[in-house]
Write a protein that holds these residues in place. Structure first.
Motif, PDB file in Angstrom:
ATOM      1  N   ALA A  50       3.361 -19.733  10.496  1.00 45.34           N
ATOM      2  CA  ALA A  50       3.412 -19.465  11.925  1.00 45.34           C
ATOM      3  C   ALA A  50       2.118 -19.861  12.660  1.00 45.34           C
ATOM      4  O   ALA A  50       2.153 -20.442  13.707  1.00 45.34           O
ATOM      5  N   HIS A  54       1.887 -23.159  15.079  1.00 43.23           N
ATOM      6  CA  HIS A  54       1.419 -22.800  16.427  1.00 43.23           C
ATOM      7  C   HIS A  54       0.078 -23.924  16.806  1.00 43.23           C
ATOM      8  O   HIS A  54       0.143 -24.374  17.868  1.00 43.23           O
ATOM      9  N   ALA A  58      -0.046 -26.790  19.663  1.00 44.95           N
ATOM     10  CA  ALA A  58      -0.995 -26.751  20.355  1.00 44.95           C
ATOM     11  C   ALA A  58      -1.877 -28.232  20.663  1.00 44.95           C
ATOM     12  O   ALA A  58      -2.015 -28.682  21.659  1.00 44.95           O
TER      13      ALA A  58
END
Length: 432
Positions: A50, A54, A58
């Motif tokens: 995760a 993420h 980004a």
């Protein structure tokens, strides 16, 4: 046939049932440890993925936004795996090599109309792309990123995490099983020690209790007759002596059950000790129609050891001989400068050569050779004898007598100094 050998001191071997229980417990602990580690690894892998995904998303958005922000009239200078599309008053231009259909014309139109930047992913001809579109003045710029390398890195990370997690799971299960064995081993040893103590106590107390019963019966007989007070007094003294021996046997059993305890040792005259054991068993042997004879010279035969333990060993051997003898049991003590020997011979069934490897194991038995088909059984008596002799750094042997019957020979080292160094003459018989 002759069989001999040292018995290991403090032997605490587990039975097959105890070993199976230990293995099952270790397997269960290993499985439980593996499941716990699997749960922990799963959570860690999920959290790691995760966080990585993420951060990856980004970074991808930031890279596309930066590429689009720096794009002016020239769309040729784009980062690797990124294509730029510029739509303005002078028309639409794109980076060379832009895959067919990768540019999202609808997104260009929406952003040009609303001025709202947007980011989304789309699949074209089996390939995944991330698209970022923004408007700058009267110009709309779109960046298209090929997600193939990003997804490849993601799969590589996932496979690496699964490999490491699986390896950790296997190692955890193995470590859990090993730690399970170590954790359960003291419990299994305690269980084995408890069972051995109960079995040893039951066996070792049988003979003293039999002697006490016999003495009590003789004393009652003399008291009932009302005469021969000297014989009654002698029986009472023997009863007290046998009671003291029983208490000493109990104390020695408790010492033997403690692996850290050491029994007090002293110099013992084996001739006196063997004579006392033979005399104590004479009444029980007489009830069976067996005569016990003690043979040996007058010179002391001195060894160093625990008197109660050695008396237990001699009593067990003599009790075994009396139970299997036809008429006579002979106890002989002799020595040389280095060794002291006690031999207990009976005229009962001989020894089965096939029993040689297990003769001093617990609950072993050998086939009988008597006409009535009796078997020579040893139970745990000879096993206890072997352990006691081993604690005294001696050896125990079993021999088949030439004329039938069996001879058990107990050999002990003699102290380097002390009394009784001279060898004894076994030719002087003493009736017991």
């Amino acid at each position: 046939m002759t069989t001999s050998g040292r018995v290991r001191l403090g032997d605490r071997r587990l039975t097959s049932a105890e070993s199976a229980m230990l293995r099952r417990t270790a397997v269960r602990l290993g499985i439980q440890a593996g499941l716990i580690v699997a749960a922990i690894v799963t959570v860690l892998v999920g959290v790691t993925l995760a966080v990585v995904l993420h951060a990856e998303a980004a970074d991808t958005r930031s890279m596309l936004a930066a590429a689009v922000s720096r794009a002016d009239n020239d769309v040729a200078d784009a980062p690797a795996n990124v294509w730029l599309v510029r739509r303005g008053p002078d028309g639409q231009r794109s980076t060379d090599g832009l895959p067919t259909g990768a540019a999202d014309q609808r997104a260009l139109a929406r952003t040009a109309r609303t001025g709202v930047a947007e980011t989304h992913e789309r699949e074209v001809n089996g390939a995944d792309y991330q698209v970022f579109t923004m408007r700058r003045g009267d110009t709309t710029v779109q960046g298209v990123l090929d997600l193939g390398p990003v997804h490849a890195d993601r799969r590589h990370l996932l496979y690496s995490l699964l490999l490491v997690g699986g390896l950790g799971l296997v190692l955890a299960a193995g470590a859990g099983a090993m730690l399970g064995v170590r954790a359960v081993q003291p419990l299994a040893n305690a269980l084995s020690l408890q069972r051995r103590f109960v079995a040893d106590a039951s066996h070792e107390l049988r003979t003293p209790l039999t002697l006490l019963t016999t003495r009590a019966q003789l004393l009652r007989r003399h008291l009932q007759r009302g005469h021969d007070h000297q014989a009654a007094l002698a029986d009472a003294e023997s009863l007290v002596h046998d009671s003291d021996n029983l208490a000493a046997v109990l104390e020695d059993l408790l010492l033997a059950a403690d692996p850290h305890a050491e029994a007090a040792t002293e110099e013992i005259d084996l001739r006196v000790l063997a004579g006392g054991v033979a005399a104590a068993s004479a009444a029980v042997a007489g009830a069976r129609g067996v005569t016990v004879r003690a043979e040996g010279g007058d010179a002391p035969v001195v060894v160093r050891g625990a008197p109660v333990a050695l008396r237990r060993a001699l009593t067990a051997v003599l009790d075994n001989a009396v139970r299997h003898a036809e008429q006579t049991v002979t106890v002989t003590v002799h020595a040389d400068d280095r060794q002291a020997v006690v031999e207990v011979a009976d005229d009962g069934p001989g020894l089965d050569p096939g029993m040689a490897p297990r003769l001093f194991d617990r609950f072993s038995s050998a086939g009988g050779s008597t006409p009535d088909g009796r078997q020579r059984r040893f139970g745990i008596g000879l096993a206890l004898v072997g352990e006691i002799v081993a604690r005294h750094h001696g050896e125990v042997e079993a021999l088949a007598a030439p004329g039938g019957g069996a001879v058990f020979r107990l050999t002990f080292p003699r102290p380097s100094t002390g009394t009784g160094a001279a060898p004894t003459d076994p030719a002087d018989p003493v009736e017991s």
